[in-house]
Design a protein around this motif. Structure first.
Motif, PDB file in Angstrom:
ATOM      1  N   PRO A 149       5.323   6.941   7.668  1.00 31.68           N
ATOM      2  CA  PRO A 149       5.836   8.312   7.800  1.00 31.68           C
ATOM      3  C   PRO A 149       5.212   8.975   9.022  1.00 31.68           C
ATOM      4  CG  PRO A 149       5.129   7.865   5.543  1.00 31.68           C
ATOM      5  CD  PRO A 149       4.649   6.723   6.380  1.00 31.68           C
ATOM      6  N   PHE A 150       6.014   9.733   9.748  1.00 38.75           N
ATOM      7  CA  PHE A 150       5.515  10.357  10.979  1.00 38.75           C
ATOM      8  C   PHE A 150       4.635  11.551  10.653  1.00 38.75           C
ATOM      9  CE2 PHE A 150       5.761  13.257  14.585  1.00 38.75           C
ATOM     10  CZ  PHE A 150       5.440  12.406  15.633  1.00 38.75           C
ATOM     11  N   GLU A 151       3.455  11.579  11.276  1.00 37.77           N
ATOM     12  CA  GLU A 151       2.523  12.696  11.121  1.00 37.77           C
ATOM     13  C   GLU A 151       2.148  13.172  12.515  1.00 37.77           C
ATOM     14  OE1 GLU A 151      -0.777  11.364   8.739  1.00 37.77           O
ATOM     15  OE2 GLU A 151       0.554  10.112   7.521  1.00 37.77           O
ATOM     16  N   THR A 152       2.428  14.437  12.811  1.00 39.37           N
ATOM     17  CA  THR A 152       2.268  14.946  14.173  1.00 39.37           C
ATOM     18  C   THR A 152       0.845  14.833  14.685  1.00 39.37           C
ATOM     19  OG1 THR A 152       4.082  16.511  13.794  1.00 39.37           O
ATOM     20  CG2 THR A 152       2.645  16.929  15.666  1.00 39.37           C
ATOM     21  N   ASP A 153      -0.130  15.308  13.919  1.00 38.60           N
ATOM     22  CA  ASP A 153      -1.522  15.306  14.381  1.00 38.60           C
ATOM     23  C   ASP A 153      -2.015  13.886  14.650  1.00 38.60           C
ATOM     24  OD1 ASP A 153      -1.764  18.005  14.391  1.00 38.60           O
ATOM     25  OD2 ASP A 153      -2.958  18.173  12.560  1.00 38.60           O
ATOM     26  N   ALA A 154      -1.738  12.986  13.727  1.00 38.80           N
ATOM     27  CA  ALA A 154      -2.197  11.605  13.892  1.00 38.80           C
ATOM     28  C   ALA A 154      -1.534  10.964  15.108  1.00 38.80           C
ATOM     29  CB  ALA A 154      -1.892  10.789  12.635  1.00 38.80           C
ATOM     30  N   PHE A 155      -0.261  11.288  15.332  1.00 39.25           N
ATOM     31  CA  PHE A 155       0.467  10.726  16.459  1.00 39.25           C
ATOM     32  C   PHE A 155      -0.127  11.213  17.787  1.00 39.25           C
ATOM     33  CE2 PHE A 155       4.020  10.868  19.505  1.00 39.25           C
ATOM     34  CZ  PHE A 155       4.413   9.532  19.476  1.00 39.25           C
ATOM     35  N   VAL A 156      -0.329  12.513  17.909  1.00 35.39           N
ATOM     36  CA  VAL A 156      -0.869  13.065  19.162  1.00 35.39           C
ATOM     37  C   VAL A 156      -2.297  12.580  19.399  1.00 35.39           C
ATOM     38  CG1 VAL A 156      -1.495  15.189  20.372  1.00 35.39           C
ATOM     39  CG2 VAL A 156       0.645  15.061  19.091  1.00 35.39           C
ATOM     40  N   ASP A 157      -3.104  12.524  18.352  1.00 35.37           N
ATOM     41  CA  ASP A 157      -4.479  12.006  18.498  1.00 35.37           C
ATOM     42  C   ASP A 157      -4.466  10.572  19.031  1.00 35.37           C
ATOM     43  OD1 ASP A 157      -6.010  14.190  17.800  1.00 35.37           O
ATOM     44  OD2 ASP A 157      -5.993  13.726  15.655  1.00 35.37           O
ATOM     45  N   VAL A 165       8.140   5.945  11.805  1.00 29.90           N
ATOM     46  CA  VAL A 165       7.905   5.217  13.055  1.00 29.90           C
ATOM     47  C   VAL A 165       7.494   3.788  12.728  1.00 29.90           C
ATOM     48  CG1 VAL A 165       7.343   7.174  14.528  1.00 29.90           C
ATOM     49  CG2 VAL A 165       5.548   6.160  13.128  1.00 29.90           C
ATOM     50  N   GLY A 166       7.999   2.858  13.549  1.00 28.18           N
ATOM     51  CA  GLY A 166       7.636   1.457  13.404  1.00 28.18           C
ATOM     52  C   GLY A 166       6.631   1.080  14.470  1.00 28.18           C
ATOM     53  N   LEU A 167       5.516   0.494  14.039  1.00 30.32           N
ATOM     54  CA  LEU A 167       4.401   0.234  14.954  1.00 30.32           C
ATOM     55  C   LEU A 167       3.978  -1.228  14.956  1.00 30.32           C
ATOM     56  CD1 LEU A 167       2.397   3.414  13.981  1.00 30.32           C
ATOM     57  CD2 LEU A 167       3.454   3.005  16.192  1.00 30.32           C
ATOM     58  N   GLY A 168       4.931  -2.129  14.779  1.00 29.62           N
ATOM     59  CA  GLY A 168       4.591  -3.547  14.809  1.00 29.62           C
ATOM     60  C   GLY A 168       5.543  -4.362  13.971  1.00 29.62           C
ATOM     61  N   GLU A 169       5.273  -5.661  13.907  1.00 30.08           N
ATOM     62  CA  GLU A 169       6.152  -6.575  13.199  1.00 30.08           C
ATOM     63  C   GLU A 169       5.655  -6.918  11.792  1.00 30.08           C
ATOM     64  OE1 GLU A 169       6.698  -9.974  15.639  1.00 30.08           O
ATOM     65  OE2 GLU A 169       7.687  -8.887  17.263  1.00 30.08           O
ATOM     66  N   GLY A 170       4.499  -6.418  11.408  1.00 33.58           N
ATOM     67  CA  GLY A 170       3.974  -6.685  10.076  1.00 33.58           C
ATOM     68  C   GLY A 170       4.785  -5.976   9.006  1.00 33.58           C
ATOM     69  N   PRO A 171       4.731  -6.449   7.768  1.00 29.12           N
ATOM     70  CA  PRO A 171       5.539  -5.856   6.702  1.00 29.12           C
ATOM     71  C   PRO A 171       5.186  -4.418   6.382  1.00 29.12           C
ATOM     72  CG  PRO A 171       3.966  -7.447   5.801  1.00 29.12           C
ATOM     73  CD  PRO A 171       3.924  -7.593   7.286  1.00 29.12           C
ATOM     74  N   PRO A 190       0.835  -1.202   0.000  1.00 28.50           N
ATOM     75  CA  PRO A 190       0.000   0.000   0.000  1.00 28.50           C
ATOM     76  C   PRO A 190       0.868   1.250   0.000  1.00 28.50           C
ATOM     77  CG  PRO A 190       0.080  -0.967   2.193  1.00 28.50           C
ATOM     78  CD  PRO A 190       0.775  -1.930   1.277  1.00 28.50           C
ATOM     79  N   PRO A 191       0.362   2.373  -0.489  1.00 29.60           N
ATOM     80  CA  PRO A 191       1.146   3.616  -0.501  1.00 29.60           C
ATOM     81  C   PRO A 191       1.386   4.127   0.905  1.00 29.60           C
ATOM     82  CG  PRO A 191      -1.121   4.036  -1.153  1.00 29.60           C
ATOM     83  CD  PRO A 191      -0.987   2.549  -1.059  1.00 29.60           C
ATOM     84  N   SER A 192       2.328   5.059   1.026  1.00 27.10           N
ATOM     85  CA  SER A 192       2.686   5.578   2.345  1.00 27.10           C
ATOM     86  C   SER A 192       1.622   6.510   2.917  1.00 27.10           C
ATOM     87  CB  SER A 192       4.021   6.321   2.255  1.00 27.10           C
ATOM     88  OG  SER A 192       3.924   7.414   1.358  1.00 27.10           O
ATOM     89  N   ALA A 193       0.880   7.188   2.044  1.00 28.31           N
ATOM     90  CA  ALA A 193      -0.102   8.170   2.507  1.00 28.31           C
ATOM     91  C   ALA A 193      -1.140   7.509   3.419  1.00 28.31           C
ATOM     92  CB  ALA A 193      -0.801   8.819   1.313  1.00 28.31           C
ATOM     93  N   GLY A 194      -1.339   8.096   4.590  1.00 23.43           N
ATOM     94  CA  GLY A 194      -2.371   7.617   5.503  1.00 23.43           C
ATOM     95  C   GLY A 194      -1.999   6.388   6.307  1.00 23.43           C
ATOM     96  N   ARG A 195      -0.756   5.942   6.230  1.00 29.14           N
ATOM     97  CA  ARG A 195      -0.376   4.727   6.962  1.00 29.14           C
ATOM     98  C   ARG A 195      -0.502   4.929   8.474  1.00 29.14           C
ATOM     99  NH1 ARG A 195       4.332   0.726   5.010  1.00 29.14           N
ATOM    100  NH2 ARG A 195       3.650   0.355   2.882  1.00 29.14           N
ATOM    101  N   LEU A 196      -0.028   6.060   8.976  1.00 26.79           N
ATOM    102  CA  LEU A 196      -0.069   6.278  10.419  1.00 26.79           C
ATOM    103  C   LEU A 196      -1.505   6.351  10.914  1.00 26.79           C
ATOM    104  CD1 LEU A 196       1.634   6.587  12.912  1.00 26.79           C
ATOM    105  CD2 LEU A 196       1.731   9.046  12.516  1.00 26.79           C
ATOM    106  N   VAL A 197      -2.388   6.915  10.106  1.00 23.37           N
ATOM    107  CA  VAL A 197      -3.802   6.978  10.483  1.00 23.37           C
ATOM    108  C   VAL A 197      -4.374   5.562  10.564  1.00 23.37           C
ATOM    109  CG1 VAL A 197      -6.092   7.759   9.773  1.00 23.37           C
ATOM    110  CG2 VAL A 197      -4.117   9.268   9.507  1.00 23.37           C
TER     111      VAL A 197
END
Length: 390
Positions: free
Chosen positions: A376-384, A365-371, A84-91
């Motif tokens: 990409p780090f996004e400030t708003d999504a991270f703080v939320d 940021v790495g958030l698990g062991e899945g591939p 999948p593309p990088s956009a929206g991954r952190l969300v």
């Protein structure tokens, strides 16, 4: 006389009979040609060797391939995955981050939503921030700003408290630093060098980053310059084969700088968009190994500039990770931070602390062991994710 003639005739008949018996097909030392009943069923060469292969072809196919040499390119086999593309991954990964950080966010919100906040309450708020690895100075600044706002606003509900706290955390995290990952070399491959201590997830990060870039439509070459650990090159090769990224590797013990050089050369020859160079993990206290890291960077730059030096930090190490970061930043001029294992026991405040310490942004940021758990780090999504819903 008649008796003699008769004897001769009988003898000749006997000789002929014996000769016929010995010379008939299937007898004698010559074996003769086999009869139809004795002949084996006919078989074509195609039936014996599928696909029309000859005996030499089969032997060649069964012969193991020679081990790769320095500079060899490992070409991935189909089929390959489409990440999948990088956009929206952190969300998309917000729920996972929220589960690991909920205690931190909930504690702060509960404290700030009290009807009356005493000095002890404010001290507890500051302690909570420090415990979350925010750092002493940033924690004191956040508390001072919040106290001012509380005096102005007076009574607060949970929604207002959350909004205030979010604004303060965003202000501390989003300091105007550019989080863009420089993957456009402007007509040449962009070169990304990945460094860090042992056990931070460096090689895995290289593989996952390759997936992120392929998902964004880029072509990638992976350089396995961690030649001290044979499993590292094998691991990187597996990551590359999944998404169609070529891997340049060398024999175990090969000079890592030469492998990095060959990887960049391959990227230039193949007109790749990005070259990601994995390096061996090393303790920040080992001066010789840190000097070697500088050598790898200098050798790469004989062909192309290094666009990014990404330092991989284990977010669970807290303040110890900051000490590591300082030494690496001095050795190779780090341009971005990758925080791994944020889905575990890590405290989200480390993002504030490491950026303040190095003046370098957290870019991934790495958030698990899945591939696909690198984002990409996004400030708003991270703080939320840290604060959860009010």
């Amino acid at each position: 006389m008649e008796f003699v003639i008769l004897s001769v005739v009988i003898l000749l008949v006997a000789v002929l009979a014996v000769g016929f018996y010995l010379l008939r097909p299937g007898r004698g030392s010559g074996g003769g040609a086999p009869t139809d009943e004795q002949a084996p069923p006919s078989a074509s060469i195609d039936e014996i060797l599928p696909g029309g292969a000859t005996g030499s072809d089969t032997l060649e196919a069964e012969r193991p391939a020679p081990p790769p040499r320095a500079g060899d390119t490992v070409v991935p086999e189909a089929p390959v995955e489409t990440p999948p593309p990088s956009a929206g991954r952190l969300v998309r990964l917000r729920a996972r981050l929220a589960r690991s950080q909920s205690t931190f966010g909930r504690s702060l919100l509960n404290l700030l939503s009290r009807d009356v906040l005493t000095d002890d309450d404010w001290d507890e708020i500051e302690d909570t921030l420090i415990t979350a690895d925010v750092g002493v100075t940033p924690a004191a600044q956040i508390v001072a700003d919040l106290r001012t706002q509380v005096k102005v606003l007076g009574t607060r509900d949970l929604v207002e408290v959350r909004s205030m706290l979010k604004d303060e955390l965003v202000k501390q995290i989003d300091t105007g630093m550019d989080r863009t990952l420089r993957t456009d070399g402007g007509g040449r491959p962009a070169v990304l060098m990945v460094v860090g201590v042992n056990g931070t997830g460096k090689t895995t990060t290289c593989g996952k980053l390759g997936r992120v870039l392929v998902g964004d439509g880029r072509t990638v070459v992976l350089g396995a310059a961690d030649t001290f650990r044979a499993a590292a090159a094998d691991q990187l090769e597996t990551w590359g084969s999944r998404v169609g990224a070529s891997v340049v590797r060398g024999q175990e013990g090969t000079d890592p700088a030469s492998v990095a050089f060959d990887a960049v050369a391959r990227g230039i020859a193949d007109s790749a968009d990005t070259v990601i160079v994995d390096t061996a993990g090393r303790l920040h206290t080992k001066t010789g190994l840190m000097d070697e890291l500088g050598k790898v960077k200098r050798v790469i730059e004989k062909q192309a500039p290094v666009d990014e030096v990404l330092l991989v930090l284990d977010a669970t190490t807290g303040q110890n990770g900051l000490r590591q970061a300082r030494v690496f930043a001095e050795a190779v001029a780090v341009t971005g931070i990758v925080l791994t294992k944020l889905d575990g026991t890590a405290k989200g405040g480390i993002v504030i602390a490491v950026q303040r310490e190095l003046g370098v942004p957290v870019k991934l940021v790495g958030l698990g062991e899945g591939p696909d758990d690198l984002a990409p780090f996004e400030t708003d999504a991270f703080v939320d994710a840290i604060l959860g819903d009010a």
